[in-house]
Design an enzyme around this catalytic site. Sequence first.
Site, PDB file in Angstrom:
ATOM      1  N   LYS B 146       0.858  -1.198   0.000  1.00  0.00           N
ATOM      2  CA  LYS B 146       0.000   0.000   0.000  1.00  0.00           C
ATOM      3  C   LYS B 146       0.893   1.246   0.000  1.00  0.00           C
ATOM      4  O   LYS B 146       1.898   1.293   0.723  1.00  0.00           O
ATOM      5  CB  LYS B 146      -0.875  -0.046   1.250  1.00  0.00           C
ATOM      6  CG  LYS B 146      -2.029   0.924   1.303  1.00  0.00           C
ATOM      7  CD  LYS B 146      -2.856   0.644   2.577  1.00  0.00           C
ATOM      8  CE  LYS B 146      -4.052   1.553   2.733  1.00  0.00           C
ATOM      9  NZ  LYS B 146      -4.810   1.247   3.970  1.00  0.00           N
ATOM     10  N   SER B 221      -9.552   0.765   3.155  1.00  0.00           N
ATOM     11  CA  SER B 221      -8.713   1.627   2.355  1.00  0.00           C
ATOM     12  C   SER B 221      -7.589   0.903   1.628  1.00  0.00           C
ATOM     13  O   SER B 221      -6.958   1.509   0.772  1.00  0.00           O
ATOM     14  CB  SER B 221      -8.126   2.722   3.245  1.00  0.00           C
ATOM     15  OG  SER B 221      -7.255   2.163   4.195  1.00  0.00           O
ATOM     16  N   SER B 245      -9.820  -1.695   7.048  1.00  0.00           N
ATOM     17  CA  SER B 245      -9.140  -1.357   5.798  1.00  0.00           C
ATOM     18  C   SER B 245      -8.316  -2.476   5.178  1.00  0.00           C
ATOM     19  O   SER B 245      -7.924  -2.375   4.022  1.00  0.00           O
ATOM     20  CB  SER B 245      -8.259  -0.122   6.009  1.00  0.00           C
ATOM     21  OG  SER B 245      -9.060   1.034   6.044  1.00  0.00           O
TER      22      SER B 245
END
Lengths: 586, 586
Positions: B146, B221, B245
Amino acid sequence: MSDIRKTIPGGATWQEVAADRRRHRDATVEKCRRQQRDATVDKCMPEDTDVSASNGTLLTSHMQLLNLEELTMTNYNVEDITRGHPNAESITSAFLRRAALAQGVVNCITELLPDQAMRRAKELDAYWLEHKKPIGPLHGVPISVKEHIAMKGLDQNAGFVSWVGRVAEEDALLLQILWDAGAVFHARTAQPQSLMHLETSSNLYGVTANPFNPSLTAGGSSGGEGALVGLRGSVLGIGTDIGGSIRSPAANNGVFGFKPTVGRLPILGWSAPMAGCEAILGTIGPLSTSLEGVKLFMKTVVDAKPWLRSPSLVALDWKDISGLFSEKRLKVAVMWDDEVVKPHPPITRALDNIVMKLHKSQNVDVVDWAPQGHDRAWSIIAGLYFADGGAQTSEAINASGEPWMPLSEWIIKDNPHVKKHDVDSLWSACAERDEYRQKYAELWNTMADVDVILCPAGPGVAPKLNAARYWGYTSQWNLLDYPAVVFPAKDHVSVDKDGADVADYTPRNDADEYNWSQWKEHGAEGYKGGPISLQLVGRRYDDEKVLAALEVILEETGLPTTVPPTIEITPQPLGLPEFQSFSSMA
Amino acid sequence: MSDIRKTIPGGATWQEVAADRRRHRDATVEKCRRQQRDATVDKCMPEDTDVSASNGTLLTSHMQLLNLEELTMTNYNVEDITRGHPNAESITSAFLRRAALAQGVVNCITELLPDQAMRRAKELDAYWLEHKKPIGPLHGVPISVKEHIAMKGLDQNAGFVSWVGRVAEEDALLLQILWDAGAVFHARTAQPQSLMHLETSSNLYGVTANPFNPSLTAGGSSGGEGALVGLRGSVLGIGTDIGGSIRSPAANNGVFGFKPTVGRLPILGWSAPMAGCEAILGTIGPLSTSLEGVKLFMKTVVDAKPWLRSPSLVALDWKDISGLFSEKRLKVAVMWDDEVVKPHPPITRALDNIVMKLHKSQNVDVVDWAPQGHDRAWSIIAGLYFADGGAQTSEAINASGEPWMPLSEWIIKDNPHVKKHDVDSLWSACAERDEYRQKYAELWNTMADVDVILCPAGPGVAPKLNAARYWGYTSQWNLLDYPAVVFPAKDHVSVDKDGADVADYTPRNDADEYNWSQWKEHGAEGYKGGPISLQLVGRRYDDEKVLAALEVILEETGLPTTVPPTIEITPQPLGLPEFQSFSSMA
C-alpha cells in the site's frame, strides 16, 4: 464488617474530614496493639534497649512489644511463609502487631484490617487442615496495599481530602487474584496528596518518615508501603509507579521494589485523577523484603492470566528463564550518572563497590552505559503527566479547601513543562515521546547484547522532607516503559565513608545545583543511616530477565537477596515539619 | 534508480499534480506490459474469450496477454513459491505483467517497480545459485505494498494531493524485515483520500473497481491491494487497518486478509495524519491468495523480533500452536447479525451454509454469540478516529484545493460522532472506550471457553461505489483490538440464490435503513458476482489461534485454503462515477 469506615457526612471542613480519617486509622491500629505487657516480651528485648522510652518514637522500644514468636515470624520473608507454611493466624497476628508498631514510628498506615485479616487467616488455616495443602502459591502471606487500590467497602481517597467517602464497590482485580492465591490483606498504606510526590505527605494522614533517619522521607508515592516493608510490618506490599513511586520508597527504605512493564499486571480498580489519560501509563508492582517475594508475586499474578479479565493487559505468560544466565554470560551496562544530575557520594561509592566486584566475576561482562538525552526525557514525561495543565489534580485538591503540599506545588504549579494541551499539541508531544523511545531502542541496539543497565535509583539516598525534586533516575524508565528493580546495596550513609568535602563541585544546571545544595547543606551527617539502594533496568517486557539478572548480580557480589531480619536503628526524635501539626502522629 | 518518481515543482494545481502522478504510474505500468503479441499467448486463451475487446476493460481479454508460463506462475500461492523455489526472475516478471493487466482492469496501482524488482530478483537467483538455499523464508516472493508505507526514495502521499512530493528517506521497518526474508517488492497500490474510506477513491489515482463486478467497490482503504491480490497480480500484499481497511478489500475481492492485534507488527514508517494519536491504533497486515501466505507472513515478521527495533511493539513470539485443536475441540460462537445492521441475504446464506456444516463436524462445537452494544462501539470509535474534529485530515485535503470525496465528507463532516475534543473530553472518551472493552471481555468470559467468533465481514458483499457506509462489522474489532481474519466463503452473489423479495423488512435505525435501501434498490442482480466472505475473530493477542481455528473450519467445511487459480469473470463495462473523469483509467 467492623473494619468498614464510617464516612462523616458532607458539609464538614477538610480538617474535620481529615481528623475523622485519622481517628478511624488510629482505632484500627489500636486494635492491633498489645493491650498489656506480655510476659514473653522481655525474652526478645535487645540488650541495649532504652526501656524508658515508651512514647512510640523509638523503634527499639516498640519492638519490645512483640513477643519472641511475633518477632521471629515477622522476620520471615515471603518464601519462609510459603515454604514453611506456618499457621496463618499466628503470622497474620504478628504482622498486624508489627504494622501497628511501625505506624507509631513512621506514620505509614491509613488503616489496619485486623478483623477481616484474622477472619481470612482462620479460613486459610481451616482450608489447610481440611485439604492438607495450601489454597494457592501465596497461602497465608500477609500483604499490605497502597490506599488508592480498591478494597471493597473501604474508602479510596487517593490522598485527596475531597475524595474521602469514595467507597470501593469491589476489590481491585489484582487483589482478587492475590486473594485466590491465598493472600491475607492486613494493612492499607499512605500516599501523598496528588499521588505525584516522591515522598508521602498528605493533609489526611500527615508525613511518613524514614525508619532509618526520621529527618528523611520514606519516599513516595508508595511511601507507606516502603516504610512498612522497611520495618517488616509487611513482607510484601503493593505500590504503584508512574515516575518512581514504587522504586523511590523501596530505595529509601532499603527493600526490594519492582516496576514491571506496563500491561503485565492489572491496574483495574485503582483510583487516580485523569482516568483515560494514556500518554504515560503507570504500573502496579510489589515491594518486598526479599527478591523471592518480588518474583513469586509476579509469577503468581501473571500465571492467573489477568489479560482475560482486564483487556488492556498484554497476554504474555511469565517465562521461566532460570537457565538463561548459565547458558549466556550476563552483560551489564553501568550508568554511573545520567549526565543531568550527578548522584551524591554514597550512591557512587555503592555503585563503585558493586561494579568492582562484577569486574572480578567470571560470569558477568561489564561495560559503561552512555545515557542519551535524559534531560529531554524529563521534559517530555513531565509535560505528559499533566496534559490538562494539572486541572483535574488541582480540582481534586481544591475541592475540599485543603492546602497544597509543597511538592504538589512543585510538580504542578512550578513545573515549567506542564501546560494545558489541546488535542493537536498532545499528539505532537506523544509523537515526540515515541521518537525518544525509538532513539533509545536504537541506542540499546548499538550496545551489543547488553542485558541490563545498572544505575542509581535516585540522585542520592532518601532526601530530606520536601526535597525529593529530581525524578530522572526513575522517571526515565517510566518514559521508556522499561522494567526496573530497586535493591538494597547493604550499606548506609556513613560519615566516615561519605564525609569527604565536595565544596568544589560545579553543578551543571538548576536541578543538579539543587541536588548538590542539599548534600552541601546536610552532608553525610544529615543523611546518616539512610539505606543505599541501586537499580537494575531491562528492555521493555524483559521483566523476567531483569529479576534473573539481579539474582546473578547479588550472587556474584555477595549481596543479600533478603533484607536483614534485625533492623538496626539509630534512635532519633522525629523532626516533622510544621504542616504536620494536625497529624495524630506521636 | 529509474523507478524513482520525479515530483513536479511547487505552484502546480492539484490537477497538474494528480496528472503527473498518473503519468508516472502509467509509465511504470507500461514498462510491464508485453509490447507485442507473444506467440505463446494463444495457448492459454480461454475458449469463450471476446478477443475483439482490447481496450483494457475486460479481464479475460487482458489475460490473453500472459503467456502460459506467466499464467501458471501467477496462479501460484506463496507456499508454492517458497516450497517450489522457482526462479525469482521469472516469478517477478510474471507478477509484474499480471499486475499491469490488473491495473488496466480495476485501477489498483500507484506505481509498479519493474527495475528494482527485477534487480532484486536477479540478486536472489544469484544468491540461490551460490548458496544452494533460500536467503530467507520469503525468498523470491513478490509482495505488493500500500502506498502510504514508506519505500526509500519513493513518494508517500497517503492519498492526499498536498502530500505528493513527500519522499521516504528509508524503507518502513516492516519492509526491511521482509527484504531480509527474501521478498521482492514489485507494486505499490492505491488508497483513498484520507485513508478513511472502506473503498478506494482519490483525486490522485481515481477509483479502484471490483474485479468481479465493476459497479462495486474493491473496498478500502487497502483497496488497491485487495483488487490486485484478487486478480492475482500479487500473492501477498500489505495493507493497513484501523476500521476494516484490510478486511473490507479482502472480503470484497474474495481473498484472505488478516488484521492482527495492535503491537505485533511494526507500523514504523507508515504515513498518515494525526501522528501521536493513540486513542485508536491502526495495524498493518497481510492480504493473500492463501491462508498459508498470511501465516508465513506473520511468522516471518514476528520471528524477526521487531520489538527490538520498534519499541511500541509487544515482545510476543509467534507461537506454534499447530497441535492446539487436536488436544482441544474448537469452540466457535456465531454472530449472525450485530443487531445494529442486519446483513444482506447472501451473507446470511453463506454463514448458514458454513454453520450447518460445522454443526455436523465431530471436531467443532458451535454456539451463538449475543453481541453487546455494537452501536455504542461505533459511536465510541467514530469519535476517537478524529479527536481533533478532523482538523488534520481536513487540512491535508484542503491544502491542495482538491475536492472532498463523498466518503471523506461522510466520515468527517457528516459524522455525528466527530467532535473537536479538549484533553479532558478526550480522556473521558478514552475511559468510555476502556469501559466498553472491559465489558466485552467480561461478556467473552461468560461464554465458557469460546475460542473464536464467526461473523460477517460486512453488512453485505462489496457495496456500490460511495455506499460503504457501515463499518460496524469490522471497526468493532478495531475498537476491541481483537485479531480478525477474513476468508472467502467460495461463493458469489447469485440471482437464483439471493433474489428472494425482502421488501417487508423493517429497518431498525438509519444505518440499517441505508444498508437495506441499497439491497432493495440493486438486488441480487446489482451485486451479481460479488464474492462472499466471512470473518473469524479472536480475543486480543490470540492471533495464532484465530489462524489455527480458521484452518480447522476450512477443513471441516470443505472450504479452500487458497483462492481459485482461475478467476471467473462476467465481463461488464466499467461504470465509473463522474468524478473519475480525470482518471487515466481506460
